[in-house]
Scaffold this motif. Structure first.
Motif, PDB file in Angstrom:
ATOM      1  N   UNK C  77       0.805  -1.213   0.000  1.00 41.74           N
ATOM      2  CA  UNK C  77       0.000   0.000   0.000  1.00 41.74           C
ATOM      3  C   UNK C  77       0.845   1.274   0.000  1.00 41.74           C
ATOM      4  N   UNK C  78       2.127   1.194   0.350  1.00 47.47           N
ATOM      5  CA  UNK C  78       2.897   2.448   0.404  1.00 47.47           C
ATOM      6  C   UNK C  78       2.997   3.091  -0.972  1.00 47.47           C
ATOM      7  N   UNK C  80       0.681   3.881  -2.702  1.00 50.92           N
ATOM      8  CA  UNK C  80      -0.401   4.873  -2.805  1.00 50.92           C
ATOM      9  C   UNK C  80       0.099   6.278  -2.489  1.00 50.92           C
ATOM     10  N   UNK C  81       1.224   6.396  -1.802  1.00 49.61           N
ATOM     11  CA  UNK C  81       1.765   7.729  -1.503  1.00 49.61           C
ATOM     12  C   UNK C  81       2.125   8.450  -2.799  1.00 49.61           C
ATOM     13  N   UNK C  82       2.414   7.659  -3.851  1.00 47.30           N
ATOM     14  CA  UNK C  82       2.714   8.247  -5.161  1.00 47.30           C
ATOM     15  C   UNK C  82       1.649   9.249  -5.593  1.00 47.30           C
ATOM     16  N   UNK C  83       0.369   8.927  -5.327  1.00 47.21           N
ATOM     17  CA  UNK C  83      -0.723   9.757  -5.833  1.00 47.21           C
ATOM     18  C   UNK C  83      -0.725  11.162  -5.243  1.00 47.21           C
TER      19      UNK C  83
END
Lengths: 45, 172, 271
Positions: C77-78, C80-83
């Motif tokens: 899930x990390x 998702x920080x990309x977004x």
């Protein structure tokens, strides 16, 4: 450690503070200018 | 006779040229210290003194990872390669989650006294630029197009907009 | 003050207007507001709509990225920080590019709006740069194994933050706002050299930070269901940046106008 939650939390916080301060300042400036113009006459610009 | 505007524009252009030339020269001069790590090839050329701390980066060579324990701590031996040279590394401690064979890695440490092994104090995982969900990775594996152990993901155009079913169906 | 054409004069009016200019009954100082006035008429009807769309898209993008973007096969899930990290970085860099263009317009053409725009872009851009650094740090810890490294990409973005902060401070450091605008414009223009360094740092030097996943020429290296929330967040962040900057410029013009009216009234009452 909740890294993803932290990153999204920081995003909401920073964009929220920037957006809210811009909004409040804009509203205050409009109100103030309207007051001043009502008092001292409108200026064409 | 130039107008003031034209003169200001020229001053900006000339100053810009000088400033960017100066910056470019500086970046070239400090080239080596701007790089975050040395590749195995660069290490062989530069030959850092034993005990001198530097960063060694590259890919974890496939088939070289040996995990064991020493004094209750995990001990890992592997080789870092850049395709030209490879250097053996020994690391005591817990590896980052992304550490695996064929994966980019940057290690901080120094060469041992006799200069052949790199003793790492820190291992940082480097990750590639591609992002794919687990089912897509499974589909690529199933279709025989990619095994993550043996290198980077195939050309993104072959998977970035296909469903896992389409990828798995396209055996090749 | 140089006088290339009459439109140049508004500069002085936008800071603390000289009293002799404001007292003139000929309306000369009104003329000086010509450009900001046109800006206000154009922009004020847009601001509520722009803000509304930006708000909705930001909420959609953040919820999508936080709850629905599929986890990466390696990072989980990390990823998702990309977004939020990547759009913040793009806005931070393009915000600085906008600031540099304003600096150029200010130095060469003495455009009155350019100084105000540079003044108001600064704090918003600094906010997005800080956001980029914070989210990047929170992404680096689980993935790389460290919050921070002094590699070329991270360091050059940190320099970008200091350029923004320096610009904010320098612009407000002088008693005469014109001097502040001039000095800040020079800093803004010189600092633009940092932009190509940020973009190419991951290719020019070995760095821990990976290369770009999205390029204008090749296919994206991001799977489509992970790419969509990223695109929504990108559009949302750009619109939010634009809405905030326009609202702040508009506010500044109104504040200045109100102050000038009060000053003029006070002066008129005294004489």
């Amino acid at each position: 450690m909740p890294f993803v939650e932290g990153a999204y939390g920081a995003t909401v916080l920073i964009i929220g503070v920037l957006g809210l301060s811009a909004f409040l300042r804009y509203r205050a400036a409009r109100k103030r200018l309207a007051q001043v113009e009502a008092h001292y006459g409108r200026v064409r610009s | 006779m130039m107008t003031r505007k034209a003169r200001r524009l020229w001053i900006v252009v000339v100053c810009g040229l000088f400033a960017s030339t100066a910056t470019a020269l500086m970046l070239v001069a400090f080239r080596s210290s701007l790089s975050y790590f040395l590749s195995p090839q660069e290490v062989l050329v530069k030959h850092p003194r034993p005990g001198e701390v530097f960063r060694l980066g590259g890919v974890v060579q496939v088939g070289t990872v040996v995990m064991s324990h020493r004094d209750g701590k995990p001990l890992t031996r592997f080789r870092i390669t850049d395709g030209q040279a490879s250097i053996p590394v020994v690391f005591t401690g817990i590896l980052p989650d992304l550490f695996r064979q064929g994966q980019g890695v940057v290690t901080i440490g120094s060469m041992t006294r006799h200069g052949e092994v790199f003793r790492a104090d820190t291992v940082l995982a480097k990750h590639g630029a591609s992002y794919m969900p687990a089912d897509v990775e499974q589909a690529l594996r199933a279709s025989g197009k990619w095994n993550p152990k043996f290198g980077p993901a195939p050309n993104a155009a072959t998977w970035d907009d296909k469903t896992p079913q389409q990828i798995a169906a396209a055996k090749g | 003050m140089t006088q290339d054409y009459p439109n140049e004069a508004p500069l002085s009016a936008m800071g603390e207007p000289p009293l002799e200019v404001m007292r003139s009954k000929s309306g000369a100082w009104l003329h000086q507001f010509a450009n900001p006035g046109r800006f206000q008429r154009f922009v004020q009807p847009i601001i509520p709509w722009l803000s509304g769309v930006a708000l909705v898209l930001t909420v959609v993008g953040l919820v999508w990225g936080f709850y629905f973007a599929p986890p990466d096969w390696q990072q989980g899930v990390t990823a998702r920080i990309m977004d939020v990290h990547v759009p913040a970085a793009w806005v931070a860099m393009n915000g600085y590019a906008a600031l540099a263009i304003c600096s150029l317009l200010s130095i060469v053409w003495r455009h009155p709006l350019a100084d105000i725009a540079a003044r108001e872009i600064g704090p918003v851009g600094a906010g997005f740069t800080a956001l980029c650094l914070i989210t990047g740090s929170l992404w680096g810890r689980p993935d790389w194994g460290t919050y921070w490294v002094w590699d070329a990409r991270l360091t050059s973005v940190l320099i970008l933050l200091f350029l923004y902060l320096g610009h904010i401070a320098l612009l407000r450091a002088f008693d005469n706002p014109q001097h502040g605008y001039r000095a800040a414009a020079i800093l803004g223009l010189v600092g633009a050299i940092n932009l190509p360094i940020i973009v190419f740092s991951v290719y020019w030097w070995n760095s821990l930070h990976q290369g770009n996943s999205i390029s204008l020429t090749g296919p994206s290296k991001i799977y489509i269901t992970m790419l969509l929330p990223l695109l929504v967040c990108t559009i949302a962040f750009y619109l939010a940046f634009l809405a905030m900057v326009l609202a702040r410029i508009s506010s500044f013009i109104m504040e200045t106008k109100a102050r000038s009216l009060l000053l003029a009234a006070a002066e008129g009452g005294r004489s």
